[in-house]
Design an enzyme around this catalytic site. Structure first.
Site, PDB file in Angstrom:
ATOM      1  N   GLY A   1      -4.279  -4.108  -4.335  1.00  0.00           N
ATOM      2  CA  GLY A   1      -5.301  -3.131  -4.711  1.00  0.00           C
ATOM      3  C   GLY A   1      -4.601  -1.851  -5.089  1.00  0.00           C
ATOM      4  N   HIS A   2      -4.639  -1.513  -6.367  1.00  0.00           N
ATOM      5  CA  HIS A   2      -3.981  -0.290  -6.801  1.00  0.00           C
ATOM      6  C   HIS A   2      -5.046   0.749  -7.077  1.00  0.00           C
ATOM      7  CE1 HIS A   2      -0.444  -2.696  -7.580  1.00  0.00           C
ATOM      8  NE2 HIS A   2      -1.173  -3.502  -8.305  1.00  0.00           N
TER       9      HIS A   2
ATOM     10  N   GLN B   1       2.109  -5.908  -3.199  1.00  0.00           N
ATOM     11  CA  GLN B   1       2.418  -5.973  -1.759  1.00  0.00           C
ATOM     12  C   GLN B   1       3.739  -5.250  -1.482  1.00  0.00           C
ATOM     13  OE1 GLN B   1       1.445  -9.380  -3.191  1.00  0.00           O
ATOM     14  NE2 GLN B   1      -0.543  -8.428  -2.958  1.00  0.00           N
TER      15      GLN B   1
ATOM     16  N   ASP C   1       0.816  -1.230   0.000  1.00  0.00           N
ATOM     17  CA  ASP C   1       0.000   0.000   0.000  1.00  0.00           C
ATOM     18  C   ASP C   1       0.843   1.271   0.000  1.00  0.00           C
ATOM     19  OD1 ASP C   1      -2.224  -1.717   0.311  1.00  0.00           O
ATOM     20  OD2 ASP C   1      -1.958  -1.687   2.480  1.00  0.00           O
TER      21      ASP C   1
ATOM     22  N   LYS D   1       2.135   2.315  -5.070  1.00  0.00           N
ATOM     23  CA  LYS D   1       2.834   1.857  -6.279  1.00  0.00           C
ATOM     24  C   LYS D   1       2.024   2.115  -7.531  1.00  0.00           C
ATOM     25  CE  LYS D   1       3.206  -2.323  -4.571  1.00  0.00           C
ATOM     26  NZ  LYS D   1       2.842  -2.128  -3.162  1.00  0.00           N
TER      27      LYS D   1
HETATM   28  P1  IMP Z   1      -2.842 -12.707   1.736  1.00  0.00           P
HETATM   29  O1  IMP Z   1      -1.877 -12.168   0.745  1.00  0.00           O
HETATM   30  O2  IMP Z   1      -4.273 -12.424   1.403  1.00  0.00           O
HETATM   31  O3  IMP Z   1      -2.594 -14.148   2.044  1.00  0.00           O
HETATM   32  O4  IMP Z   1      -2.584 -11.929   3.124  1.00  0.00           O
HETATM   33  C1  IMP Z   1      -1.383 -12.084   3.868  1.00  0.00           C
HETATM   34  C2  IMP Z   1      -0.961 -10.768   4.510  1.00  0.00           C
HETATM   35  O5  IMP Z   1      -0.556  -9.865   3.487  1.00  0.00           O
HETATM   36  C3  IMP Z   1      -2.060 -10.046   5.281  1.00  0.00           C
HETATM   37  O6  IMP Z   1      -1.468  -9.348   6.357  1.00  0.00           O
HETATM   38  C4  IMP Z   1      -2.607  -9.050   4.266  1.00  0.00           C
HETATM   39  O7  IMP Z   1      -3.215  -7.946   4.904  1.00  0.00           O
HETATM   40  C5  IMP Z   1      -1.323  -8.667   3.574  1.00  0.00           C
HETATM   41  N1  IMP Z   1      -1.532  -8.187   2.206  1.00  0.00           N
HETATM   42  C6  IMP Z   1      -1.789  -8.906   1.098  1.00  0.00           C
HETATM   43  N2  IMP Z   1      -1.884  -8.120   0.019  1.00  0.00           N
HETATM   44  C7  IMP Z   1      -1.652  -6.873   0.431  1.00  0.00           C
HETATM   45  C8  IMP Z   1      -1.562  -5.612  -0.237  1.00  0.00           C
HETATM   46  O8  IMP Z   1      -1.698  -5.493  -1.457  1.00  0.00           O
HETATM   47  N3  IMP Z   1      -1.310  -4.540   0.559  1.00  0.00           N
HETATM   48  C9  IMP Z   1      -1.092  -4.637   1.874  1.00  0.00           C
HETATM   49  N4  IMP Z   1      -1.162  -5.798   2.545  1.00  0.00           N
HETATM   50  C10 IMP Z   1      -1.429  -6.899   1.824  1.00  0.00           C
END
Ligand code: IMP
Length: 431
Positions: free
Chosen positions: A41-42, A225, A14, A17
């Site tokens: 999520g962009h 991420q 977040d 990017k």
């Molecule tokens: P998952 O990727 O859904 O398995 O989540 C694993 C961890 O990564 C959790 O803490 C999510 O909140 C975090 N996470 C996954 N995708 C994002 C992102 O795009 N931005 C911020 N945190 C993320």
């Protein structure tokens, strides 16, 4: 001048990017996503219109750029089709510039169910996943039972793989989770219907990227991420299930590592995190609320309020090392405009001992308390500033200090949500 650039988040995701990728896409010919899925999520704002993509490379808003969903991505076709339809409605999608790797794994309905149910079972120990089935899809990939986008092109093979998977998954869902299992026909028919829509985009994207490189085209590799969510280098187990760092770009797009020219890290001027896990510089109470509201810190994917805190120089220095960062983009500087005092974490303390190195162990990290240096706030609006020298002196000093602490020069500073709320110091594609 670089031709092939990878952009990664330097924190817990977040970092903004999407906007930076969108800006750099102007200079690129191809934009490639190489890991993650619709957990990302962009948010990109163009002409005051807000676009949120979860799976599409952010570059899709530019009609004449090739956008690749690479080998290392996990693809939920439901989400992909939704995003295609939104773009079609806006007249932005031309059907020619989207390319999906045959090797990218599919997220299946049972992956979503497993993700959510497992989190529930974990209770207090939960990771705080996005619930999109990302982890279970990568698990199947590693277990060599995954179904890939290319399998959608062969009905018989798809059905066979689905059948094998469902036998095992339904056993777990019915006997361990005590839930109703999945029907093969339902999944088969819905996935075949979706296959019809996306089949034209499914191809060997590694070859496409290779050809583009040989034609001297510029390629932007768009990470999702952030570094601290990397499955190997992040705050394990509070991480996502893919490698989010720059090294994943060649693997996840099927090119050789020597072809990447530069790695750029994106960091906020402060820190945020969604989901569980250690966060040494986290703020609480009114201070956190103010920063969260001011920065609009709510997850683009899940809407969850983000945890917020001060800039952590140890984490960024670590990200610089792991990714081999050549440049830093500092975002959301304007969010700090109205703060009288700012803090920057320059060390951690535990039982009287100080360290300036980011520990890789989540349990250890949780025990540390941050050591701060305090900066005076600039208390001026920075949103319309286009040149570094025009920033208030105190803001300049703050940025210079972040560069010094991280060991990486700032190449851009974002001072607002819109595309042109930006101080461009050096464009890595052109200089
Ligand atoms: P998952 O990727 O859904 O398995 O989540 C694993 C961890 O990564 C959790 O803490 C999510 O909140 C975090 N996470 C996954 N995708 C994002 C992102 O795009 N931005 C911020 N945190 C993320």
């Amino acid at each position: 001048m670089a031709k092939n650039i990878v952009i990664v988040g330097a924190q817990w995701g977040d970092e903004g990017k999407g906007k930076i990728v969108d800006i750099l896409t102007k200079n690129a010919d191809v934009v490639v996503r190489f890991q993650g899925g619709n957990n990302a999520g962009h948010t990109v704002i163009v002409n005051e219109e807000k676009f949120v993509f979860h799976l599409m490379p952010s570059g899709i808003l530019h009609k004449n750029k090739d956008c690749v969903i690479g080998d290392g991505v996990v693809v939920d076709p439901v989400v992909l089709i939704n995003e295609i339809e939104v773009l079609e409605e806006k007249g932005i999608f031309n059907g020619k510039n989207l390319h999906i790797s045959k090797k990218a794994h599919l997220i299946m309905p049972y992956h979503r169910r497993l993700d959510v149910s497992r989190e529930r079972l974990k209770g207090k120990e939960k990771i705080g996943t996005t619930g999109r089935g990302i982890g279970p899809a990568y698990e199947d990939k590693a277990a060599r039972i995954g179904i890939r986008c290319g399998d959608l092109l062969d009905e018989t093979l798809f059905r066979e793989k689905l059948k094998r998977n469902l036998t095992e998954k339904n056993h777990y869902i019915q006997n361990v989770l005590h839930q109703v299992g999945f029907e093969i026909h339902e999944i088969y028919h819905s996935y075949m219907a979706m296959a019809e829509k996306i089949a034209p985009f499914i191809k060997d994207t590694s070859e496409l990227i290779y050809t583009a490189m040989n034609e001297k085209k510029k390629i932007l590799f768009e990470g999702a991420q952030g570094t601290l969510l990397d499955i190997d280098h992040g705050t394990y187990p509070y991480v996502t299930s893919s490698n989010t760092t720059a090294g994943a770009a060649p693997v996840g797009s099927g090119i050789g590592p020597s072809r990447i020219d530069k790695a750029i890290g994106i960091t906020k001027a402060y820190t945020t995190r969604v989901g569980e896990g250690p966060f040494p510089t986290e703020l609480g109470g009114k201070e956190a609320e103010r920063l969260r509201e001011h920065g609009g810190e709510y997850g683009a994917t899940t809407g969850r309020p983000r945890r917020v805190g001060w800039f952590d120089a140890l984490a960024i220095r670590y990200a610089a090392r792991i990714n081999g960062l050549d440049g830093l983009v500092i975002t959301k500087l304007d969010v700090l405009d109205n703060l009288k005092k700012l803090k920057v974490c320059i060390g951690y303390k535990y039982k009287g001992k100080k360290t300036t190195t980011f520990p890789t162990d989540a349990q250890q990290l949780d025990k540390y308390t941050p050591v701060y240096e305090v900066h005076e706030g600039w208390l001026e609006d920075t949103t319309k500033i286009k040149k570094f020298e025009k920033l208030p002196k105190k803001a300049q000093k703050y940025i210079r200090r972040l560069e010094e602490l991280s060991g990486v020069p700032a190449i851009m500073i974002s001072v607002g949500a819109a595309r042109d709320d930006l101080i461009l110091i050096k464009n890595p594609f052109t200089r």
